[in-house]
Design a protein around this motif. Structure first.
Motif, mmCIF file in Angstrom:
data_model
loop_
_atom_site.group_PDB
_atom_site.id
_atom_site.type_symbol
_atom_site.label_atom_id
_atom_site.label_comp_id
_atom_site.label_asym_id
_atom_site.label_seq_id
_atom_site.Cartn_x
_atom_site.Cartn_y
_atom_site.Cartn_z
ATOM 1 N N LYS A 51 -14.987 10.485 -7.527
ATOM 2 C CA LYS A 51 -13.891 10.252 -8.659
ATOM 3 C C LYS A 51 -12.758 10.384 -8.067
ATOM 4 O O LYS A 51 -12.300 11.225 -7.475
ATOM 5 N N GLU A 92 -3.708 3.647 -7.014
ATOM 6 C CA GLU A 92 -5.319 4.009 -7.434
ATOM 7 C C GLU A 92 -5.902 2.660 -7.572
ATOM 8 O O GLU A 92 -7.076 2.685 -7.040
ATOM 9 N N ASN A 93 -5.375 1.559 -8.050
ATOM 10 C CA ASN A 93 -5.940 0.262 -8.022
ATOM 11 C C ASN A 93 -6.205 -0.141 -6.539
ATOM 12 O O ASN A 93 -7.314 -0.532 -6.273
ATOM 13 N N LEU A 96 -9.032 2.205 -5.046
ATOM 14 C CA LEU A 96 -10.311 1.807 -5.709
ATOM 15 C C LEU A 96 -10.961 0.689 -5.479
ATOM 16 O O LEU A 96 -12.230 0.600 -5.053
ATOM 17 N N GLU A 100 -14.517 0.611 -3.160
ATOM 18 C CA GLU A 100 -15.555 -0.402 -3.350
ATOM 19 C C GLU A 100 -16.054 -1.394 -2.518
ATOM 20 O O GLU A 100 -17.346 -1.202 -2.129
ATOM 21 N N ILE A 108 -18.176 4.856 -8.111
ATOM 22 C CA ILE A 108 -16.803 5.166 -7.966
ATOM 23 C C ILE A 108 -16.070 5.178 -9.392
ATOM 24 O O ILE A 108 -16.024 4.218 -10.177
ATOM 25 N N THR A 110 -12.416 6.429 -11.792
ATOM 26 C CA THR A 110 -10.990 6.954 -12.053
ATOM 27 C C THR A 110 -10.906 8.241 -13.013
ATOM 28 O O THR A 110 -12.040 8.581 -13.677
#
Length: 204
Positions: A51, A92-93, A96, A100, A108, A110
């Motif tokens: 996370k 974060e985007n 992430l 992936e 994964i 948030t």
């Protein structure tokens, strides 16, 4: 008499408005959500679940302002240039998507997710600024502190400070954004290499 005076003042303001200088439009910029410099995906996931969680050590990470540092070490926001979203949200985007793509974890999430994960990657964006304080050209500079944490007992498995900078192609906000995007690419790629190589025990 008082009403007449207010009306006359308003009329003068309206007439004077014709000579008011036109305000430039605000331009909005984005941290590219893709990371072209990523290496090949791992053969199998290292983590069962991971996370992302962001702390907020400075107002830079929670702001949509694009900051620059001048040669007197004064940090200011550009007046007519802004990020499309907060720095935290955009990074974060980006991370992430990179995680992936790397295949480093089976799942994964948030921090907003209700899912429970074994490991937490805690991130603190310490700096994200266009730096004019040195010799030209200016540089886009990013610093992020990452901590890999065992969620069950709160043990910190590993911590690393990631720093990167890149020369701005032009000495304005647009050039600063280009440099900050390049610096962000480097940090994301380095962060994933670090996660692949960090020593862990039974993290699945």
């Amino acid at each position: 008499m008082k009403i007449y005076w207010i009306g006359a003042a308003a009329a003068m303001l309206l007439l004077g408005g014709c000579s008011v200088k036109k305000v430039p439009p605000t331009h909005y910029y984005l941290l590219d959500p893709s990371t072209p410099s990523l290496q090949q995906a791992v053969a199998e996931p290292k983590f069962g679940s991971l996370k992302l969680a962001f702390t907020h050590p400075s107002k830079i990470s929670e702001s949509t302002a694009i900051y620059y540092l001048d040669d007197r070490f004064r940090q200011q926001p550009y007046s007519y240039s802004r990020w499309y979203d907060t720095v935290d949200t955009m990074f974060e985007n980006k991370l992430l998507r990179a995680l992936e793509r790397s295949g480093i974890a089976e799942n994964i999430a948030t921090n907003a997710s209700a899912a429970s994960t074994r490991m937490v990657l805690e991130l603190a964006i310490l700096d994200c600024v266009q730096d004019y304080s040195g010799k030209a050209p200016s540089k886009g500079r990013i610093a992020i502190l990452a901590s890999l944490i065992e969620r069950k007992d709160g043990t910190t498995v590993a911590t690393k400070l990631f720093e990167a900078d890149a020369d701005a192609p032009t000495q304005n906000a647009e050039g600063g954004v280009a440099a900050l995007n390049e610096a962000a690419d480097r940090i994301v790629a380095e962060m994933i290499r670090w996660l692949k190589n960090v020593e862990t025990k039974n993290v699945r």
